[in-house]
Structures are given as structure tokens and as C-alpha cells.
Design a protein around this motif. Structure first.
Motif, PDB file in Angstrom:
ATOM      1  N   LYS A  32      38.949 -53.046 -19.264  1.00 55.23           N
ATOM      2  CA  LYS A  32      39.824 -54.212 -19.111  1.00 55.23           C
ATOM      3  C   LYS A  32      40.405 -54.183 -17.704  1.00 55.23           C
ATOM      4  CE  LYS A  32      41.122 -54.805 -23.957  1.00 55.23           C
ATOM      5  NZ  LYS A  32      42.258 -54.937 -24.910  1.00 55.23           N
ATOM      6  N   ILE A  33      40.140 -55.238 -16.966  1.00 56.00           N
ATOM      7  CA  ILE A  33      40.510 -55.268 -15.550  1.00 56.00           C
ATOM      8  C   ILE A  33      41.741 -56.139 -15.359  1.00 56.00           C
ATOM      9  CG2 ILE A  33      39.747 -55.940 -13.248  1.00 56.00           C
ATOM     10  CD1 ILE A  33      36.931 -55.307 -14.093  1.00 56.00           C
ATOM     11  N   GLU A  34      42.707 -55.607 -14.636  1.00 51.36           N
ATOM     12  CA  GLU A  34      43.935 -56.334 -14.336  1.00 51.36           C
ATOM     13  C   GLU A  34      43.739 -57.155 -13.072  1.00 51.36           C
ATOM     14  OE1 GLU A  34      48.705 -55.358 -13.698  1.00 51.36           O
ATOM     15  OE2 GLU A  34      47.236 -53.764 -14.024  1.00 51.36           O
ATOM     16  N   LYS A  35      44.283 -58.334 -13.063  1.00 54.09           N
ATOM     17  CA  LYS A  35      44.172 -59.209 -11.893  1.00 54.09           C
ATOM     18  C   LYS A  35      44.721 -58.515 -10.666  1.00 54.09           C
ATOM     19  CE  LYS A  35      45.427 -63.815 -10.201  1.00 54.09           C
ATOM     20  NZ  LYS A  35      44.049 -64.183  -9.863  1.00 54.09           N
ATOM     21  N   ASN A  36      43.938 -58.616  -9.566  1.00 54.86           N
ATOM     22  CA  ASN A  36      44.264 -57.999  -8.274  1.00 54.86           C
ATOM     23  C   ASN A  36      44.234 -56.470  -8.336  1.00 54.86           C
ATOM     24  OD1 ASN A  36      44.665 -60.566  -7.129  1.00 54.86           O
ATOM     25  ND2 ASN A  36      46.819 -60.579  -7.769  1.00 54.86           N
ATOM     26  N   GLY A  37      43.644 -55.921  -9.378  1.00 55.41           N
ATOM     27  CA  GLY A  37      43.509 -54.475  -9.481  1.00 55.41           C
ATOM     28  C   GLY A  37      42.127 -54.020  -9.022  1.00 55.41           C
ATOM     29  N   ARG A  38      41.945 -52.715  -8.928  1.00 52.52           N
ATOM     30  CA  ARG A  38      40.642 -52.167  -8.548  1.00 52.52           C
ATOM     31  C   ARG A  38      39.665 -52.262  -9.717  1.00 52.52           C
ATOM     32  NH1 ARG A  38      41.487 -46.696  -4.871  1.00 52.52           N
ATOM     33  NH2 ARG A  38      42.655 -47.687  -3.176  1.00 52.52           N
ATOM     34  N   ALA A  39      38.373 -52.431  -9.366  1.00 49.86           N
ATOM     35  CA  ALA A  39      37.359 -52.550 -10.411  1.00 49.86           C
ATOM     36  C   ALA A  39      35.997 -52.166  -9.861  1.00 49.86           C
ATOM     37  CB  ALA A  39      37.316 -53.970 -10.968  1.00 49.86           C
ATOM     38  N   GLU A  40      35.107 -51.725 -10.755  1.00 51.60           N
ATOM     39  CA  GLU A  40      33.727 -51.410 -10.427  1.00 51.60           C
ATOM     40  C   GLU A  40      32.811 -52.029 -11.479  1.00 51.60           C
ATOM     41  OE1 GLU A  40      32.943 -47.294  -9.986  1.00 51.60           O
ATOM     42  OE2 GLU A  40      34.308 -47.008  -8.292  1.00 51.60           O
ATOM     43  N   LEU A  41      31.750 -52.692 -11.009  1.00 55.67           N
ATOM     44  CA  LEU A  41      30.728 -53.223 -11.899  1.00 55.67           C
ATOM     45  C   LEU A  41      29.444 -52.432 -11.691  1.00 55.67           C
ATOM     46  CD1 LEU A  41      31.236 -57.086 -11.545  1.00 55.67           C
ATOM     47  CD2 LEU A  41      32.301 -55.509 -13.162  1.00 55.67           C
ATOM     48  N   HIS A  42      28.820 -52.012 -12.780  1.00 56.28           N
ATOM     49  CA  HIS A  42      27.595 -51.220 -12.722  1.00 56.28           C
ATOM     50  C   HIS A  42      26.485 -51.966 -13.460  1.00 56.28           C
ATOM     51  CE1 HIS A  42      29.827 -47.693 -11.242  1.00 56.28           C
ATOM     52  NE2 HIS A  42      30.753 -48.049 -12.116  1.00 56.28           N
ATOM     53  N   CYS A  43      25.320 -52.068 -12.814  1.00 54.15           N
ATOM     54  CA  CYS A  43      24.146 -52.699 -13.422  1.00 54.15           C
ATOM     55  C   CYS A  43      22.974 -51.728 -13.339  1.00 54.15           C
ATOM     56  CB  CYS A  43      23.804 -54.011 -12.711  1.00 54.15           C
ATOM     57  SG  CYS A  43      22.379 -54.859 -13.421  1.00 54.15           S
ATOM     58  N   THR A  44      22.297 -51.497 -14.485  1.00 56.83           N
ATOM     59  CA  THR A  44      21.199 -50.536 -14.555  1.00 56.83           C
ATOM     60  C   THR A  44      19.998 -51.170 -15.231  1.00 56.83           C
ATOM     61  OG1 THR A  44      22.762 -48.698 -14.708  1.00 56.83           O
ATOM     62  CG2 THR A  44      20.499 -48.246 -15.338  1.00 56.83           C
ATOM     63  N   ALA A  45      18.804 -50.981 -14.622  1.00 59.00           N
ATOM     64  CA  ALA A  45      17.539 -51.445 -15.200  1.00 59.00           C
ATOM     65  C   ALA A  45      16.512 -50.334 -15.013  1.00 59.00           C
ATOM     66  CB  ALA A  45      17.078 -52.732 -14.525  1.00 59.00           C
TER      67      ALA A  45
END
Length: 303
Positions: free
Chosen positions: A141-154
Motif C-alpha cells: 500500500k503506497i502513500e501519496k508522495n511516499g517512496r515506492a518500487e514497482l517490480h515486473c518479472t517475465a
């Protein structure tokens, strides 16, 4: 002697001419093929000849740079030598069964017929489609204006491809992502892409992860709607923490007060206060006193 030499030279020239005339009546054509791992790969070939029918005597297939043929077929004797995964179909076309990554490369195809022989080169390329990509986020759960990482794997693809990122307005974020490519023991590749944000705007969601092969053709995509951490959720969490702390303080105060009361009681038991004289109504005096009458008739109480 001279006549014998001349006769030999004439026969040699005639044989060369006959060979050329036969070669001009026979032309082999093959197309390069793209095979899929674990499936059959067809290599279409055709014979162009001014004379029909054309009888095939021998088929020889050799990988470029190797001296020993990898496949030899003689239809009249019905014999096959080498890799039995190769088959001759429809006269001159070839088929490779259970295609593997090791089959990739350039080949020389030599065919001999009743009209002569010809040699041609073709290439076999091998591919494997990537599995549908999977997207995850840190934190979940990502907070607005907070740090985040998205990971995509195939995984499970060949050759090595790439991953592109797009937000809900189709803005390309690929330049901001890092791509990691690993190759397994089976030769297949796994693509892992990470997109990092120092300050994430939840209005960018949902994000799309698109997998492209080595020819930049799309092979799969996934969309991910982020779970947003609202301000109300944070406030509820803070209120819960505040109420918990307040409850702990109250309980602690009650326990402390009880301990003080018990301590005072214990001290009173160990050190009792002096008892006061008690009044005896029957004697109309004080318990423990002595009644005396003086010489002058006065009454006196003494303890």
C-alpha cells in the motif's frame, strides 16, 4: 600418344559441359526458418527444374563450419544417418522435430537428384515466448508522495528481450527503470525490471508492464492498480496508537496507587498507633484507672 591425350581432354570438356547442362536444369531453393522451442520447425524447400519428374538420390545436411554431416538421407535405400529429428517432407522440404536452442545456426543443404546436384544455405533461428509478466509493489500500500518500487518479472523466453513501463496516460517510464536479464540452465531468459519513485503520485496508476521480444514485438502485458494508503487510514492508525498509550497510562496509574495503598497498610500493621483509654459506663470512669477518695473527701482517678 598425342591423340590419346587429345581424346582425354575432349572427354573431360564434354563431361564438364554435360554437368553444366544438367545443373542448369535443376535449382534448389530453401527459406530460412524460425523455430519455437520444443515444437516442430519446417524448412520449406523447392526444386526448380525444366524436366519433370525429378528423382532425389541423396540428401546431406551439414552445419556451417563442421566437416561431418548432421543428417544424411538416401530415399532409395530408406536409410537415415545422424540426427533422426530431421525428416524430408514433400520431396525436398525439411522438418526438425522438438526444436532446441542448440539447433540455432546456419546450415548447408546438399541434394543430389537424377538431374544433378545443388547446394544451398539456410538459417534456423529459435525462439521461446515469455510467460505473462507479473507486477508487484513495495510497499503493498503506497502513500501519496511516499517512496515506492514497482517490480515486473517475465520468464521462460528466448532470445533476450526487454520490458517497457507505461502509466495511465501512456507516458513511457522505461528510461527511469533498471532491467536485469538472467539465463537459466535450460538457456531461457528471465527479465526483471524495477521502477523506483522517491515521491509517488497515486494519480499515475494504474501502471502497465509490457514485454517485448528481441524484435520489439509485444509478447505479453500486465496492469497493476496500486493499493493507496489514504490519510484517513493513517489517522485511524495514529488515534488507535494514542488511545492505546492513554489506556496504558491509566492502568499504570491505578496499579501504582494500589501499590502505595498496600504499602501504607503494611507499615501501619508493623507500627500500630498508641491506643486511647476507653470509657467504662458501668464504673463511670476510665477503663484501667484506680478510684481513690482523699482525706478531704475529694475523688481522685489515677491511672
Amino acid at each position: 600418344m598425342a591423340s590419346a591425350v587429345l581424346l582425354f581432354f575432349v572427354l573431360m570438356v564434354m563431361s564438364v559441359r554435360d554437368g553444366k547442362s544438367e545443373k542448369s536444369l535443376f535449382n534448389l531453393k530453401c527459406e530460412s526458418a524460425v523455430g519455437v522451442i520444443s515444437q516442430n520447425t519446417n524448412i520449406p524447400c523447392s526444386i526448380e527444374s525444366q524436366k519433370k519428374p525429378v528423382s532425389i538420390n541423396t540428401v546431406v545436411l551439414k552445419r556451417l563450419g563442421q566437416k561431418k554431416p548432421c543428417f544424411v538421407y538416401q530415399p532409395h535405400e530408406n536409410t537415415i544417418t545422424g540426427d533422426t529429428r530431421f525428416k524430408v517432407l514433400g520431396g525436398s522440404s525439411l522438418q526438425l522435430q522438438n526444436t532446441a536452442i542448440s539447433d540455432e545456426g546456419e546450415y548447408e543443404y546438399h541434394i543430389r537428384t537424377s538431374l544433378g546436384e545443388d547446394l544451398i544455405k539456410f538459417t534456423i533461428s529459435v525462439t521461446a515466448k515469455y510467460n505473462n509478466p507479473v507486477i508487484t509493489s513495495v510497499p503493498e500500500k503506497i502513500e501519496k508522495n511516499g517512496r515506492a518500487e514497482l517490480h515486473c518479472t517475465a520468464s521462460g523466453g528466448y532470445p533476450a528481450g526487454t520490458i517497457h513501463w507505461f502509466d495511465q496516460s501512456n507516458t513511457n517510464w522505461t528510461k527511469s527503470a533498471s532491467l536485469d536479464i538472467t539465463r537459466g540452465d535450460d538457456g531461457l531468459h528471465t527479465l526483471s525490471s524495477t521502477l523506483r519513485f522517491q515521491s509517488f503520485d497515486t494519480l499515475w496508476a494504474p501502471f502497465k508492464c509490457i514485454v517485448l521480444n528481441n524484435k520489439y514485438q509485444e509478447e505479453g502485458r500486465s496492469s497493476f492498480i496500486l493499493e493507496r494508503k489514504d490519510v484517513s487510514e493513517t489517522t485511524v492508525g495514529n488515534n488507535t496508537m494514542t488511545n492505546t498509550i492513554a489506556g496504558v497510562v491509566v492502568i499504570g496509574s491505578l496499579v501504582a496507587g494500589l501499590l502505595v495503598a498496600l504499602l501504607c497498610r503494611q507499615r501501619r500493621v508493623q507500627h500500630p498507633l498508641p491506643s486511647e483509654p476507653q470509657y467504662d459506663e458501668e464504673k463511670e470512669g476510665l477503663e484501667g484507672s484506680v478510684y481513690k477518695e482523699t482525706a478531704d473527701g475529694r475523688q481522685d482517678f489515677s491511672v
